[in-house]
Write a protein that holds these residues in place. Structure first.
Motif, PDB file in Angstrom:
ATOM      1  N   GLY A 271       0.780  -1.231   0.000  1.00 58.91           N
ATOM      2  CA  GLY A 271       0.000   0.000   0.000  1.00 58.91           C
ATOM      3  C   GLY A 271       0.806   1.272   0.000  1.00 58.91           C
TER       4      GLY A 271
ATOM      5  N   VAL B 238       3.001   4.274  -1.168  1.00 59.50           N
ATOM      6  CA  VAL B 238       3.202   4.999  -2.415  1.00 59.50           C
ATOM      7  C   VAL B 238       4.062   6.225  -2.118  1.00 59.50           C
TER       8      VAL B 238
ATOM      9  N   PHE C 167      -3.741   5.159  -8.233  1.00 59.90           N
ATOM     10  CA  PHE C 167      -4.728   5.176  -7.159  1.00 59.90           C
ATOM     11  C   PHE C 167      -5.986   4.409  -7.546  1.00 59.90           C
TER      12      PHE C 167
ATOM     13  N   MET D 143      -5.222   0.651  -7.312  1.00 59.53           N
ATOM     14  CA  MET D 143      -5.189   0.215  -5.912  1.00 59.53           C
ATOM     15  C   MET D 143      -6.587   0.185  -5.329  1.00 59.53           C
TER      16      MET D 143
ATOM     17  N   LYS E  28      -4.162   3.015   0.289  1.00 62.56           N
ATOM     18  CA  LYS E  28      -2.929   3.713  -0.068  1.00 62.56           C
ATOM     19  C   LYS E  28      -2.354   4.412   1.160  1.00 62.56           C
TER      20      LYS E  28
ATOM     21  N   PHE F 288       5.616   2.787  -6.345  1.00 62.03           N
ATOM     22  CA  PHE F 288       4.740   2.025  -5.466  1.00 62.03           C
ATOM     23  C   PHE F 288       5.433   0.761  -4.976  1.00 62.03           C
TER      24      PHE F 288
END
Length: 411
Positions: free
Chosen positions: A202, A204, A337, A340, A347, A371
């Motif tokens: 998760g 980033v 985004f 994900m 995130k 990421f």
């Protein structure tokens, strides 16, 4: 072969090649293992049907998976070939252990354990397979997990679903992002790109440090102690006086989050000369520029304090904050985004206290956020990679490629 098995198989295959970078070498690549890994990847890329595959004398590998959607943006993925040298063995021996809540024995012969009390970050992975090393080296998920993700991705992309996907594997990221700086962007002509480097599930990174290195050279005046008074100028003392003008707590070990620092990293001296090196880091551009001015101002002050000596400084920019490029083109972030979100991955935005190859590419005009690979404890003998997080890294990469063809139009 299913995705999980292929990811693991590829990771073990790539980890078996010693590709530790060597900071004492100026050649690119700095170690022969990186060239060996580059050649292997180039062969595998050709077997997967990539076009324009090239591995050059610097072990920079590039190629493209052609798509059939000219309206889709061209996407890039970049990963580095080298593993870090932190004084451990360059030979990596990965293994898979099941975490059942108890300490993991990495190496019975040397009594090396990953202890839950010391590494509570492993607790959420109860009942899962964990890839670890044998405790004598780093695991090398930084960055061979990313290489495995990208190579697995290339074999599963349907060209009818996407635009062009460019790939680059570069050497010597760990010793100054050298490969990314040498990458010919004509071989990597994507609209935007992604690094997959470090970071747990998760995480980033949309910003990194601005980074520079400073070398300050002090020339003194040598003299015999019997006639030294009023004559001798000790370059070591000059260097120590230089350091004393900086805040004691403005250092890596005393800062966190978005705080910058000076890191006086190396000092070599004799009776006549001393050379001091310093790393300069700051997320804020204005603060970064002020830090560089600070080096120059202190150098001038030391010169005034030692008029018969000499002080010379040189500052070299290393990389820039990737955030400065992302504000001009947010497609890469929007796709990341959304991918994900569709996978239900929360995130976790981090300000990366370091740099990635993406920082170099971003400064060169290719917006390149970073990421997660899913691993923990990078640059440590206790580095570990939960297999489910590893799979999620792959799923995000796949999702980005598929979404790009659906929701993005070439600008």
């Amino acid at each position: 072969m299913d995705v999980r098995k292929e990811l693991i198989s590829r990771f073990f295959r790539y980890a078996a090649i010693d590709s530790q970078s060597n900071g004492s070498e100026q050649s690119l690549p700095s170690s022969p293992g990186q060239a060996a890994l580059a050649a292997l990847l180039a062969d595998e890329m050709r077997a997967l049907g990539l076009q324009d595959v090239l591995v050059d004398a610097r072990a920079i590998v590039t190629g493209v998976k052609r798509g059939s959607r000219p309206d889709a943006p061209s996407i890039g993925f970049i990963a580095h070939l080298d593993t870090v040298d932190v004084g451990l063995s360059p030979v990596i021996s990965p293994q898979i252990l099941r975490f059942e809540g108890k300490n993991l024995c990495l190496n019975a012969a040397e009594d090396i354990w990953l202890r839950v009390a010391e590494h509570p970050e492993i607790r959420p992975w109860m009942g899962e397979d964990i890839i670890v090393g044998d405790g004598t080296s780093v695991l090398g998920a930084d960055n061979k997990a990313a290489i495995a993700v990208i190579m697995t991705l290339l074999g599963r992309l349907d060209q009818q679903e996407l635009g062009d996907v460019f790939v680059a594997f570069v050497p010597d990221e760990e010793i100054g992002l050298r490969g990314a700086k040498a990458l010919d962007l004509a071989r990597f002509p994507c609209d935007f790109a992604y690094t997959i480097d470090c970071c747990e599930l998760g995480e980033v990174a949309l910003e990194t440090f601005n980074a520079a290195s400073a070398e300050i050279a002090f020339t003194g005046v040598s003299a015999h102690p019997m006639s030294a008074k009023g004559t001798l100028v000790n370059p070591l003392t000059m260097a120590m006086d230089f350091i004393s003008h900086f805040e004691r707590n403005d250092t890596p070990e005393n800062t966190a989050g978005r705080q910058g620092f000076f890191w006086f990293k190396d000092l070599v001296a004799n009776d006549s000369e001393a050379t001091l090196t310093c790393l300069i880091r700051d997320f804020d551009t204005e603060g970064f520029d002020q830090r560089k001015r600070g080096i120059a101002e202190v150098a001038e002050r030391i010169q005034l304090d030692y008029p018969t000596g000499n002080v010379h400084h040189q500052i070299t920019d290393t990389y820039r904050n990737i955030a400065t490029s992302l504000v001009h083109d947010d497609r890469a972030v929007a796709l990341l985004f959304q991918a994900m979100g569709e996978l239900g991955i929360e995130k976790k935005l981090i300000s990366m206290r370091g740099g990635t190859d993406g920082a170099v590419l971003s400064a060169r005009g290719v917006p390149t956020p970073n990421f997660f690979t899913g691993a923990h404890n990078f640059h440590s003998r206790f580095e570990f990679l939960p297999v489910p997080a590893f799979e999620q890294s792959f799923e995000v990469a796949l999702g980005i490629c598929r979404l790009a063809a659906v929701i993005c139009a070439r600008s």
